[in-house]
Scaffold this active site. Structure first.
Site, short mmCIF file in Angstrom:
data_model
loop_
_atom_site.label_atom_id
_atom_site.label_comp_id
_atom_site.label_asym_id
_atom_site.label_seq_id
_atom_site.Cartn_x
_atom_site.Cartn_y
_atom_site.Cartn_z
N SER A 1 -17.22 -2.71 -14.05
CA SER A 1 -17.69 -3.92 -14.73
C SER A 1 -19.01 -4.41 -14.15
O SER A 1 -19.62 -5.34 -14.70
CB SER A 1 -16.64 -5.02 -14.61
OG SER A 1 -16.46 -5.37 -13.24
N TYR B 1 0.82 -1.21 0.00
CA TYR B 1 0.00 0.00 0.00
C TYR B 1 0.85 1.26 0.00
O TYR B 1 0.40 2.31 -0.51
CB TYR B 1 -1.01 -0.04 1.15
CG TYR B 1 -2.13 -0.99 0.82
CD1 TYR B 1 -3.13 -0.64 -0.07
CD2 TYR B 1 -2.12 -2.30 1.32
CE1 TYR B 1 -4.13 -1.53 -0.42
CE2 TYR B 1 -3.12 -3.20 0.97
CZ TYR B 1 -4.12 -2.81 0.10
OH TYR B 1 -5.10 -3.70 -0.28
N ASP C 1 -8.55 5.84 -4.21
CA ASP C 1 -7.72 7.03 -4.40
C ASP C 1 -8.52 8.29 -4.06
O ASP C 1 -9.72 8.23 -3.76
CB ASP C 1 -7.19 7.09 -5.83
CG ASP C 1 -8.31 7.11 -6.88
OD1 ASP C 1 -9.08 8.09 -6.89
OD2 ASP C 1 -8.42 6.16 -7.66
N ASN D 1 -13.40 3.27 -5.77
CA ASN D 1 -11.98 3.56 -5.81
C ASN D 1 -11.48 4.06 -4.46
O ASN D 1 -12.19 4.75 -3.73
CB ASN D 1 -11.68 4.61 -6.88
CG ASN D 1 -12.11 4.13 -8.26
OD1 ASN D 1 -12.13 2.93 -8.53
ND2 ASN D 1 -12.49 5.06 -9.12
N HIS E 1 -14.86 1.26 -0.53
CA HIS E 1 -13.80 0.29 -0.23
C HIS E 1 -12.63 0.90 0.53
O HIS E 1 -11.55 0.33 0.56
CB HIS E 1 -13.33 -0.37 -1.53
CG HIS E 1 -14.41 -1.16 -2.19
ND1 HIS E 1 -14.47 -1.36 -3.56
CD2 HIS E 1 -15.48 -1.82 -1.66
CE1 HIS E 1 -15.54 -2.10 -3.84
NE2 HIS E 1 -16.16 -2.39 -2.72
#
Length: 234
Positions: A171, A52, A88, A86, A103
């Protein structure tokens, strides 16, 4: 008018962020079981922390793309919330004011003992022995595979308030996140922006698939929505 934007890895991929579905890049050198599970953290903390740190360093080298900026610009005309898979901070760096991370967040760490005790990362590197205010070892503020998604109920409520739902760069294969589309009210239009062929069989709402990458498709869609809906508000 309320627009909810549900984003996945494809939005960040347009900024050069590696995704775990890529056949090359950062994730290709690691197994998910070795870096993204609670068991991996307990078994080999050093490898997980190092992984990470590498991801965080990569993020420092990347910038938001046209898709991120177009989503942020919608806030000038609409009530906008972003729900993202995401980890980020590119949505925030582009100017989005309300972002819910399903997440976790790469630029934060949390107590190993108390998941609600979250602290920011100083720079990109987490020291291996860094501790939280409660004295426990800090861990990445990431929802590992096999862990529950604590922000799911919040995200589901946000989607249920949408007048328009934009789904981009996903997806629709990662659960429970993919099931968020079920929470859109009946009749709410769904715009899917993705160059591939996501699984849309579960979407019962009016659906338009814009088969383009986020950085290309979202700016065009934003222009359309502003032209069609924003003029009545200004």
């Amino acid at each position: 008018m309320k627009i909810v934007v549900f984003t996945g890895a494809g939005v960040s991929a347009d900024s050069g962020i590696a995704t775990f579905r890529d056949s090359d890049g950062l994730w290709a050198n690691y197994r998910i079981e070795d870096v993204c599970t609670p068991e991996a953290l307990a078994r080999d903390r050093a490898t997980v922390v190092r992984f990470y740190n590498i991801r965080r360093k990569e993020l420092f080298e990347k910038e938001p793309n046209a898709g991120h900026y177009a989503i942020a610009a919608l806030e000038r005309h609409f009530d906008v919330e972003v729900v993202t898979q995401n980890v980020d901070n590119l949505h925030e760096r582009a100017g989005s004011g309300r972002v819910t991370h399903l997440h976790g967040e790469l630029m934060k760490l949390r107590s190993s003992r108390n998941p609600d005790l979250v602290v920011p990362v100083e720079g990109w590197e987490q020291p291996l022995d860094a501790t939280a205010p409660d004295g426990s070892l800090l861990r990445p503020h990431i929802v590992f595979f096999g862990e529950s998604v604590p922000m799911f109920d919040t995200a589901a409520h946000i989607v249920s308030t949408a007048d328009i739902l934009i789904v981009v760069g996903t997806s629709l294969a990662v659960y429970p996140a993919a099931s968020l589309v079920h929470y859109a009210r009946a009749g709410v239009p769904v715009y899917l922006v993705d160059p591939g062929s996501p699984d849309v069989h579960m979407i019962r709402n009016p659906l338009e698939h814009i088969q383009m990458r986020s950085a290309d498709g979202i700016p065009l869609l934003a222009e359309r929505l502003i032209a069609e809906y924003a003029a009545d508000r200004l």
